[in-house]
Design an enzyme around this catalytic site. Structure first.
Site, short mmCIF file in Angstrom:
data_model
loop_
_atom_site.label_atom_id
_atom_site.label_comp_id
_atom_site.label_asym_id
_atom_site.label_seq_id
_atom_site.Cartn_x
_atom_site.Cartn_y
_atom_site.Cartn_z
N GLU A 18 3.86 4.50 5.94
CA GLU A 18 2.66 3.66 5.89
C GLU A 18 1.62 4.29 4.97
O GLU A 18 1.59 5.51 4.81
CB GLU A 18 2.04 3.54 7.29
CG GLU A 18 2.72 2.54 8.18
CD GLU A 18 2.14 1.15 8.00
OE1 GLU A 18 1.64 0.82 6.91
OE2 GLU A 18 2.20 0.38 8.96
N ASP A 19 0.76 3.45 4.40
CA ASP A 19 -0.37 3.96 3.64
C ASP A 19 -1.48 4.42 4.58
O ASP A 19 -2.06 5.47 4.40
CB ASP A 19 -0.89 2.94 2.62
CG ASP A 19 -1.28 1.61 3.24
OD1 ASP A 19 -0.98 1.36 4.43
OD2 ASP A 19 -1.88 0.78 2.52
N GLY A 71 0.77 -1.24 0.00
CA GLY A 71 0.00 0.00 0.00
C GLY A 71 0.79 1.28 0.00
O GLY A 71 0.37 2.28 -0.57
N ASP A 82 -4.39 2.38 11.34
CA ASP A 82 -5.76 2.10 11.75
C ASP A 82 -5.80 1.77 13.25
O ASP A 82 -5.71 2.67 14.07
CB ASP A 82 -6.29 0.95 10.87
CG ASP A 82 -7.78 0.79 10.90
OD1 ASP A 82 -8.48 1.79 10.73
OD2 ASP A 82 -8.24 -0.35 11.08
N PHE A 136 -14.29 2.67 4.56
CA PHE A 136 -13.35 1.85 3.80
C PHE A 136 -12.94 2.67 2.60
O PHE A 136 -13.77 3.04 1.77
CB PHE A 136 -14.00 0.53 3.37
CG PHE A 136 -12.99 -0.46 2.89
CD1 PHE A 136 -12.46 -1.41 3.75
CD2 PHE A 136 -12.53 -0.43 1.57
CE1 PHE A 136 -11.50 -2.32 3.32
CE2 PHE A 136 -11.57 -1.33 1.14
CZ PHE A 136 -11.07 -2.28 2.00
#
Length: 181
Positions: free
Chosen positions: A102-103, A47, A106, A155
């Site tokens: 990082e993409d 990602g 979370d 999402f």
């Protein structure tokens, strides 16, 4: 002009122009912090590739690149599980100034694991830069020094983020409709 949205896409969250402007701002912050250092960017595959490439091109300091890949295993869908490194770094980070790219951050579980692994390898410094930060889902608090955007609990796809390995190549970030399989 907005592109025609692919099937299943609800709406665009960040346009290509918004993304480019924000990456430029973050790159300036990072360049200022590391102005007298050699920086090693570590991308988390797959990602982060789009974000890492865009960020690296805008940095005004010398950079080295390396990548790692992770695999997560869980007994329950959406539940945090065991994380392991599927592809390790090619080079050592000992004595390096490392920026983990990082993409999306979370829950924080994966990032906490990666930070522990990398810190144990003796870098001079270790910081985190993420394209997207979904802080509303954070379970484990982790340090994120640089972020492009904070997002709500949707999402999202595009600019490296995928759904079933699709949509990574979109030059914008979009919200995928909740009725996906």
């Amino acid at each position: 002009m907005m592109p025609e949205l692919p099937p299943g896409v609800e709406r665009v969250l960040f346009t290509q122009d918004q993304i480019e402007r924000r990456i430029e701002e973050v790159a300036l912050e990072i360049s200022d912090r590391y102005k007298d250092k050699n920086l090693k960017l570590i991308g988390v595959l797959k990602g982060s590739v789009f974000f890492l490439a865009a960020l690296a091109r805008r940095l005004r300091v010398p950079v080295k690149l390396d990548f790692l890949a992770i695999s997560s295993f869980s007994n329950k869908s959406g539940a945090p599980g065991l994380v392991r490194i599927a592809k390790d770094l090619d080079d050592s980070v000992e004595g390096e100034d490392v920026l983990l790219v990082e993409d999306i951050v979370d829950t924080g579980f994966t990032l906490r694991y990666l930070l522990q692994v990398l810190a144990s390898r003796g870098p001079n410094s270790l910081a985190v830069c993420t394209f997207l930060d979904r802080n509303s889902r954070r379970i484990v608090q982790v340090p994120v020094e640089y972020r492009c955007f904070e997002i709500p609990d949707h999402f999202v796809i595009g600019f490296g983020l995928d759904y079933n390995q699709l949509y990574r190549n979109l030059n914008y970030v979009a919200v995928l409709r909740p009725e996906r399989d």
